[in-house]
Design an enzyme around this catalytic site. Structure first.
Site, short mmCIF file in Angstrom:
data_model
loop_
_atom_site.label_atom_id
_atom_site.label_comp_id
_atom_site.label_asym_id
_atom_site.label_seq_id
_atom_site.Cartn_x
_atom_site.Cartn_y
_atom_site.Cartn_z
N ARG A 1 0.82 -1.22 0.00
CA ARG A 1 0.00 0.00 0.00
C ARG A 1 0.86 1.28 0.00
NH1 ARG A 1 -5.49 1.64 1.67
NH2 ARG A 1 -5.40 3.33 3.18
N ILE B 1 -7.26 7.59 -1.01
CA ILE B 1 -7.14 6.13 -1.09
C ILE B 1 -7.92 5.63 0.12
CG2 ILE B 1 -4.86 6.33 0.01
CD1 ILE B 1 -4.01 3.79 -1.34
N SER B 2 -8.88 4.73 -0.11
CA SER B 2 -9.81 4.33 0.96
C SER B 2 -9.11 3.65 2.11
CB SER B 2 -10.88 3.39 0.41
OG SER B 2 -11.70 4.08 -0.47
N GLN B 3 -9.80 3.67 3.23
CA GLN B 3 -9.39 2.94 4.43
C GLN B 3 -9.18 1.46 4.03
OE1 GLN B 3 -12.73 3.18 6.97
NE2 GLN B 3 -11.71 2.37 8.79
N PRO B 4 -8.12 0.78 4.50
CA PRO B 4 -7.86 -0.60 4.06
C PRO B 4 -9.06 -1.53 4.22
CG PRO B 4 -6.04 0.21 5.38
CD PRO B 4 -7.08 1.27 5.43
#
Lengths: 778, 244
Positions: B67, B93-96
């Protein structure tokens, strides 16, 4: 406020500005500490701080645009606190400088405080009125420069009175140059990259084709070949969406202005939106649309050959866009024979109009980003109150209906509040089985409530069900609904909407129990507490935190959280600003006993809080009565400040006639309590009158309030000046801090308890201020 | 019962870690470099598996995709934090966990072809690429699209095809797709994408603002072509009862 409303979200701007306003408290503390030195060179320091105001106000705004503050990142990014603090510091300087000029003058001339405070308030009232036309003339970014020019005049004026008059001849042309520069200089606001306008401008081929600032906000139109907005469009739609332009208000998420040639049938997709449901039942209706927006509702009404369409739009610029700049693009739809457009407040129109309609469309589909984050929680709106729906129901023809659409939020909130509002409105109309007068359905993204004065007929229900079936929308409630019919196309793990609607539409007890147990505040808004967007429940925090931990962050209603944060920071800063000077005043020439200090603190903080309580409530209440979107707030504020100025001017005379000092603040309390009893009756009786008459009535209503509220400060300060003049700046600091806390606290209390409670609290504070005079121990 | 569950989770985690390490190493022809390896494992264990994601493929993919290479190097230290990360142009970038949940919801197969609307940093496409045969991804903001394409080339993601342009109409030439993922916020579900979804296929759409995903919408098309949507809350929300 305007600048930060465009560049950020307006409640963060409120947070920043409230700290800046603490500059008033800081100035009082500063003068307390250095009083002797400052007053010894009064003229020099007065000019110095006047000049600092002129320079630092626009400079602070300019520099603040360079600070990369992003409010939503506060949750994760510690750097954002540094940026926020930088905003505070930058904006504190000009407010501190301006307040220093006033504080120095009050400290030196406390014997003439009545006259000085009068001039100060009259100046504030004039400024409140003048800023409105100025906001039409100048882009919002240029306003600080223009405003700072006024402080140059203030400084120049001191030279015309002194020996070195030549400085006036230098400063006055400087004023002219400054004004000219403010008009011609290109100053672009740095809008957050996460706001809708910035995102629209990132699209391929995007360009801004219209931008206009006014007291109502910044209106922008962006064109790009890839703009396609269709809130809640059915998944059954397989066609194409015609070209659109994006209409942004205060740079937030857009609404679509749809291309139409004025001849061809209107775009097909409009019938695949949930808002099209009433047209499956009504034939060539007379339609009332509240809010022109991008023209979607109007175009659909025309598509269905509506007999007449009346549109209410509060912002004249939106109507002008359709009439002029975008007339060709929109097929001149606002000029069609069957269309009548009124630029006025929607609620007042509903309340005073005598025509009857088959369909009243009120859309709560604002910006989804704003709705989902709850940043609008503290905006008052008189369109989504029980009283507004009652007014709407009374405008319906037999068989007519009101259509209310809002975004779905998870867990369900807004739509349930809207349903509860409709339910209680029906009850107020004397309808017993309210569930029979409601048809409620949802798509994947929005939900629509249809409300009638009469019960929905079998035929109407069948047609609406057919509409839902065809468009894959789920019915939530109608008379005789079966549990097996719900939650079919857009599924939740449980039929949550169906269950909630059953509770809300059953009976008063079940409904009240539901309100009490639900984790969000879904009880209806009323005119006395018109916060439809306020859904946050303080008591639910432990439950949310227990069940969700930090996962509850996406569900935060930001408006309310920010309000609390603002209150906490104002309290901390105020405590520091009030306590620090005390330490040094204890070593000064005139030292007073602890009880006397307590009396000063109680008196000046009470009247500061009470004044702001009344001011905030009046501006919100008169928004409904004056119902003039642009001038309501400034007329109300100007009237209050003007009458307070008059009170201050005559304070000396009044003091002579009222020997008991404690009665003076009590006078204001009596007037406030009287007005609580009378205000709503006057509003109801006079709302139908013309704007001119309503302004006159407003000024008359505000007069006794403003006059009596203008007395306690100058009288108290003059009395203090006689016995302990070195404590005058301290009193000024207390009053300044209390004003900031008062403004925030008034909002917090209004949202939770309503306007009358806040006014009652203000009356209580004036009584406390009066009683403080009776404390023995001087 | 609890012990059995813990044991199962341990075994699954161990398997997917091994799978992730080797699959990535093979796909890129070199061993896994180690920066942020422990952070990545902690991310998968604490943010993803602990929240109920149990698909071994998804867990493995989230373990193997680095990431920190999909964001600005200056933000690398927060790459594996439980938060969205700004990537410029008003995008994040979205939360994992959200990436993992969307991937799991699509119920992917190794032969699947997936379309993604809104490439952003490319992280979601990279996660998908480990699980399917091909990922077509479109980004409307040119600088983001170009950066993502360069990134995929550099990192050796051979089965990810990036196009810069308006993804609203999908890719008719490559359609139909087994799954579609729409990471760009939209006021509606683009009808052309519904058309390009295979019968039996699924489409995942996050709903909320750029920082906070409030729910995920899973669009399913049955064998008859009928479309249903399902609202999935990323958290287990328990409403209060009357007694609380």
């Amino acid at each position: 406020m305007r600048i930060f409303s465009v560049t950020q979200w307006h409640h963060f701007s409120y947070m920043i500005i409230s700290v800046a306003l603490l500059g008033f408290g800081a100035s009082g503390a500063f003068i307390s500490l250095f009083r002797e030195r400052l007053l010894a060179s009064f003229t020099f320091y007065y000019r110095l701080f006047g000049a600092l105001l002129a320079i630092t106000f626009p400079a602070a705004i300019f520099l603040s645009q360079l600070v990369p503050f992003e409010p939503f990142l506060l949750v994760w990014d510690a750097n954002q606190y540094i940026y926020l603090f930088a905003h505070y510091l930058l904006l504190l300087v000009p407010f501190f400088s301006g307040a220093m000029c006033i504080g120095l003058l009050f400290s030196r001339e406390h014997r003439r405080i009545g006259n000085l405070y009068f001039v100060n308030l009259i100046g504030s009232a004039t400024g409140t009125l003048l800023i409105v036309p100025l906001m039409f003339i100048l882009p919002v970014g240029q306003l600080p420069i223009a405003v700072s020019a006024l402080s140059i005049i203030g400084v120049a004026a001191t030279y015309t009175l002194g020996k070195r008059k030549e400085w006036a001849y230098i400063l006055i042309p400087l004023f002219g140059i400054w004004i000219t520069y403010s008009i011609v200089s290109p100053f672009e606001l740095n809008i957050s990259e996460y706001k809708g306008l910035s995102r629209s401008l990132e699209l391929p081929g995007a360009r801004s084709i219209y931008e206009s600032d006014s007291p109502l906000g910044r209106l922008s139109v962006v064109e790009s070949p890839v703009i396609r907005i269709a809130p809640g469009l059915s998944t059954a739609f397989t066609g194409t969406i015609p070209p659109q332009k994006a209409l942004h208000f205060d740079a937030a998420s857009p609404t679509a202005i749809i291309e139409w040639d004025g001849i061809s049938p209107a775009p097909e997709y409009l019938d695949y939106l949930p808002e099209a449901a009433p047209y499956s039942v009504l034939n060539k209706p007379d339609v009332l649309i509240i809010g022109l927006g991008g023209g979607r509702h109007l175009l659909r009404a025309l598509k269905h050959e509506s007999n007449s369409v009346t549109v209410i739009e509060r912002d004249r610029r939106v109507v002008n866009l359709f009439d002029d700049e975008l007339a060709r693009f929109t097929g001149r739809l606002t000029s069609l024979e069957t269309v009548s457009i009124f630029v006025t407040d929607g609620r007042r129109f509903i309340k005073t109009d005598s025509s009857k309609y088959d369909l009243i469309e009120i859309s709560a589909l604002g910006s989804f980003a704003a709705a989902s984050s709850g940043v609008s929680a503290l905006s008052e709106t008189y369109l989504f109150t029980v009283e507004a729906i009652v007014d709407g129901l009374r405008l319906l023809k037999p068989g007519g209906m009101i259509s209310l659409t809002a975004w779905l939020k998870h867990p369900p909130r807004d739509n349930l509040k809207l349903l509860a509002t409709a339910a209680e409105a029906l009850e107020e109309e004397g309808i017993r089985y309210i569930g029979r007068n409601v048809f409620f359905f949802r798509g994947w993204g929005t939900a629509t409530i249809l409300v009638k004065q009469e019960e929905f007929t079998e035929t109407e229900i069948e047609k609406l069900k057919e509409f839902c079936e065809k468009l894959f929308f789920d019915v939530i409630h109608y008379r005789g609904i079966n549990r097996t019919e719900v939650n079919r196309y857009n599924r939740f793990s449980e039929p949550v909407y169906f269950q909630a609607a059953a509770e809300i539409l059953s009976n008063v007890n079940r409904r009240e129990n539901f309100y009490a147990s639900y984790p969000f505040d879904v009880s209806p808004a009323r005119d006395g507490k018109p916060y439809f967007n306020h859904l946050f429940k303080l008591t639910a925090i432990p439950h949310l935190y227990r069940t969700l931990g930090m996962e509850w962050i996406p569900f935060i209603e930001w408006g309310y959280i920010i309000l609390f944060a603002t209150l906490v920071q104002a309290l901390i800063a105020s405590t520091v600003l009030i306590l620090i000077p005390l330490r040094f005043l204890n070593h000064s020439t005139v030292v007073i006993r602890r009880v006397r200090k307590l009396k000063i603190w109680i008196y000046f903080s009470s009247i500061g809080l009470a004044y702001m309580f009344v001011e905030i409530v009046l501006t919100q209440k008169f928004t409904l009565f004056l119902a003039e979107p642009v001038y309501s707030v400034s007329v109300t504020l100007a009237a209050l400040l003007f009458w307070s100025g008059m009170g201050s001017y005559f304070s000396g005379e009044i003091k002579k006639r009222i020997s008991k000092a404690f009665l003076i603040p009590a006078l204001a309390a009596v007037v406030i309590i009287t007005e609580i009893a009378l205000l709503d009756h006057v509003f109801n009786a006079a709302l139908h009158l013309s704007l001119g008459w309503r302004i006159i009535i407003a000024i008359v209503i505000i007069a006794p309030l403003g006059f009596t509220m203008g007395l306690p400060f100058p009288i108290g300060l003059k009395a203090l000046g006689k016995s302990a003049e070195n404590y005058v700046p301290w009193a000024w600091a207390i009053n300044g801090c209390a004003s900031v806390i008062g403004a925030v606290l008034a909002m917090t209390l209004s949202v939770s308890f309503g306007f009358s409670a806040v006014l009652l609290a203000a009356a209580g504070m004036y009584i406390v201020a009066g009683l403080s005079g009776l404390i023995k121990g001087d | 019962m609890v012990c059995l569950r813990n044991y199962t989770v341990t075994v699954v985690l161990s398997l997917f870690i091994l799978y992730g390490v080797f699959s990535d190493a093979f796909s890129q022809g070199k061993p896994e470099p180690e920066p942020f390896w422990s952070e990545r494992l902690a991310m998968v264990r604490e943010q993803i598996a602990a929240r109920g994601i149990s698909d071994p493929g998804v867990l493995a993919s989230m373990t193997s995709v680095r990431r920190h290479l999909f964001i600005d190097p200056s933000d690398a230290n927060i790459a594996y934090s439980d938060r969205p990360i700004p990537i410029g142009h008003g995008q994040t970038i979205s939360q994992p966990f959200i990436v993992a949940l969307m991937t799991e919801l699509l119920d992917l197969d190794s032969t699947d072809v997936v379309f993604e609307l809104g490439t952003g940093s490319g992280y979601q496409a990279a996660v998908l690429s480990k699980l399917v045969s091909k990922v077509f991804t479109m980004e409307i903001i040119e600088p983001l699209g170009k950066t993502a394409a360069d990134r995929f080339n550099k990192l050796g993601y051979k089965n990810v095809m990036v196009e810069v342009g308006d993804g609203y109409y999908g890719l008719p030439g490559q359609a139909p797709f087994d799954a579609i993922i729409v990471t760009a916020a939209a006021s509606h579900i683009p009808p052309p994408l519904i058309n390009q979804l295979k019968p039996g296929g699924k489409m995942a759409i996050p709903v909320g603002n750029v920082f906070f995903v409030q729910n995920l919408m899973l669009v399913a098309k049955d064998s008859m072509g009928n479309v249903t949507t399902e609202n999935i809350l990323p958290v287990r929300f328990v409403p209060l009862t009357g007694n609380q």
